[in-house]
Design an enzyme around this catalytic site. Structure first.
Site, PDB file in Angstrom:
ATOM      1  NE  ARG A  64       6.144   0.209  10.547  1.00 12.99           N
ATOM      2  CZ  ARG A  64       5.084   0.474   9.564  1.00 12.99           C
ATOM      3  NH1 ARG A  64       5.022   0.851   8.598  1.00 12.99           N
ATOM      4  NH2 ARG A  64       3.978  -0.386  10.139  1.00 12.99           N
ATOM      5  CE  LYS A  68      -2.641  -0.177   3.734  1.00 13.58           C
ATOM      6  NZ  LYS A  68      -1.891  -1.658   4.345  1.00 13.58           N
ATOM      7  NE  ARG A  82       1.358  -4.143  11.345  1.00 15.26           N
ATOM      8  CZ  ARG A  82       2.075  -3.712  10.469  1.00 15.26           C
ATOM      9  NH1 ARG A  82       3.101  -4.295  10.115  1.00 15.26           N
ATOM     10  NH2 ARG A  82       1.580  -2.765   9.605  1.00 15.26           N
ATOM     11  NE  ARG A 108      -4.817  -1.180   9.671  1.00 15.13           N
ATOM     12  CZ  ARG A 108      -3.800  -0.683   9.308  1.00 15.13           C
ATOM     13  NH1 ARG A 108      -3.904   0.657   8.746  1.00 15.13           N
ATOM     14  NH2 ARG A 108      -2.616  -1.032   9.049  1.00 15.13           N
ATOM     15  NE  ARG A 111       7.089  -3.120   5.928  1.00 14.35           N
ATOM     16  CZ  ARG A 111       5.772  -2.739   5.917  1.00 14.35           C
ATOM     17  NH1 ARG A 111       5.341  -2.444   4.658  1.00 14.35           N
ATOM     18  NH2 ARG A 111       5.152  -2.785   6.857  1.00 14.35           N
TER      19      ARG A 111
HETATM   20  P1  AMP Z   1       0.382   1.159   9.202  1.00 18.31           P
HETATM   21  O1  AMP Z   1       1.443   1.854   8.774  1.00 18.31           O
HETATM   22  O2  AMP Z   1      -0.889   1.389   8.135  1.00 18.31           O
HETATM   23  O3  AMP Z   1       0.420  -0.356   8.873  1.00 18.31           O
HETATM   24  O4  AMP Z   1      -0.469   1.396  10.619  1.00 18.31           O
HETATM   25  C1  AMP Z   1       0.608   0.849  11.529  1.00 18.31           C
HETATM   26  C2  AMP Z   1      -0.137   0.888  12.781  1.00 18.31           C
HETATM   27  O5  AMP Z   1      -1.269   2.053  13.097  1.00 18.31           O
HETATM   28  C3  AMP Z   1      -1.310  -0.270  12.779  1.00 18.31           C
HETATM   29  O6  AMP Z   1      -0.904  -1.818  12.980  1.00 18.31           O
HETATM   30  C4  AMP Z   1      -2.348   0.049  14.067  1.00 18.31           C
HETATM   31  O7  AMP Z   1      -2.069  -0.226  15.164  1.00 18.31           O
HETATM   32  C5  AMP Z   1      -2.369   1.791  13.567  1.00 18.31           C
HETATM   33  N1  AMP Z   1      -3.423   2.103  12.788  1.00 18.31           N
HETATM   34  C6  AMP Z   1      -3.228   2.743  11.529  1.00 18.31           C
HETATM   35  N2  AMP Z   1      -4.316   2.975  10.991  1.00 18.31           N
HETATM   36  C7  AMP Z   1      -5.368   2.557  11.756  1.00 18.31           C
HETATM   37  C8  AMP Z   1      -6.628   2.497  11.396  1.00 18.31           C
HETATM   38  N3  AMP Z   1      -7.426   3.040  10.621  1.00 18.31           N
HETATM   39  N4  AMP Z   1      -7.424   1.952  12.596  1.00 18.31           N
HETATM   40  C9  AMP Z   1      -6.716   1.296  13.741  1.00 18.31           C
HETATM   41  N5  AMP Z   1      -5.443   1.582  13.917  1.00 18.31           N
HETATM   42  C10 AMP Z   1      -4.725   2.078  12.925  1.00 18.31           C
END
Ligand code: AMP
Length: 210
Positions: A155, A13, A166, A88, A127
């Protein structure tokens, strides 16, 4: 153009979002990036989100929804945006409908990047992120040059255990969002395996059908 990008963690993404943003000149709204920035800045929101992020859980809907509602009111989002990592959950999708209706705007498309679980696990564990530019590399598939390599970070939420958590959350909480957009005729499926260029060609072809 008002887009949503949906896909599993490490499904590409972020990489596709960076290209879409340049090609279509729209604001890139990544809730994950916003939470990471809040965490780094030590804001109350960052402190609240931290525990959920570290264990691979989702930040509660009320916090996330408020964050996106405020972001969508910023001037750069008026002419178009791409939501990356939001919605999400089904309640987030429903809240977004309300927020967009209040602004009298509609979504253009919802792009679903599909990648099998086995490919995801391999991608996540290799990654690495460049904290200076935000660019994401993969030790095997997209190796960094020797001058950038020493500053790259793994990360904390990219470890195998957290990756599994996740992915499980994605199947349980995020996949139910897919039929919501399918019923509205907005869903565009894109195969997410292959090189970033190949995937981007597929994204373009669903956004600009001949
Ligand atoms: P990402 O970089 O999109 O993978 O997001 C990293 C982390 O941020 C996720 O594993 C969640 O803990 C939190 N997060 C990001 N977007 C959301 C969302 N729309 N709803 C809830 N938690 C989120």
């Amino acid at each position: 153009m008002r887009l949503i990008l949906i896909g599993p963690p490490a499904g590409g993404k972020g990489t596709q979002a960076a290209r879409i943003k340049v090609e279509y000149r729209i604001a890139h709204i990544s809730t994950g990036e916003m939470f990471r920035a809040a965490l780094k800045a030590g804001t109350p929101l960052g402190k609240e989100a931290e525990g959920y992020m570290k264990t691979g859980g989702l930040v509660p809907d009320n916090l996330t929804i408020r964050l996106v509602q405020e972001r969508l009111r910023q001037p750069d989002a008026h002419d178009g945006f791409m939501l990356d990592g939001f919605p999400r959950t089904r309640p987030q999708a429903e809240a977004l409908e309300v927020a967009l209706a209040e602004q009298s705007v509609c979504l253009t498309a919802v792009i679903l990047i599909h990648v099998p679980d086995a490919v995801i696990t391999e991608r996540i564990t290799g990654r690495r992120t460049d904290p200076a530019t935000g660019r994401i590399y993969h030790l095997k598939f997209d190796p960094p040059s020797p001058d950038v390599a020493p500053r790259l970070i793994h990360r904390a939420d990219d470890s195998v255990e957290v990756a599994r958590e996740r992915l499980a959350k994605y199947h349980a909480e995020t996949e139910p969002v897919i039929p919501f957009y399918e019923e509205k005729g907005l869903l565009r499926r894109v195969e997410g395996t292959g090189t970033p260029d190949e995937v981007f060609q597929r994204v373009r072809s669903v956004l600009e059908p001949e």
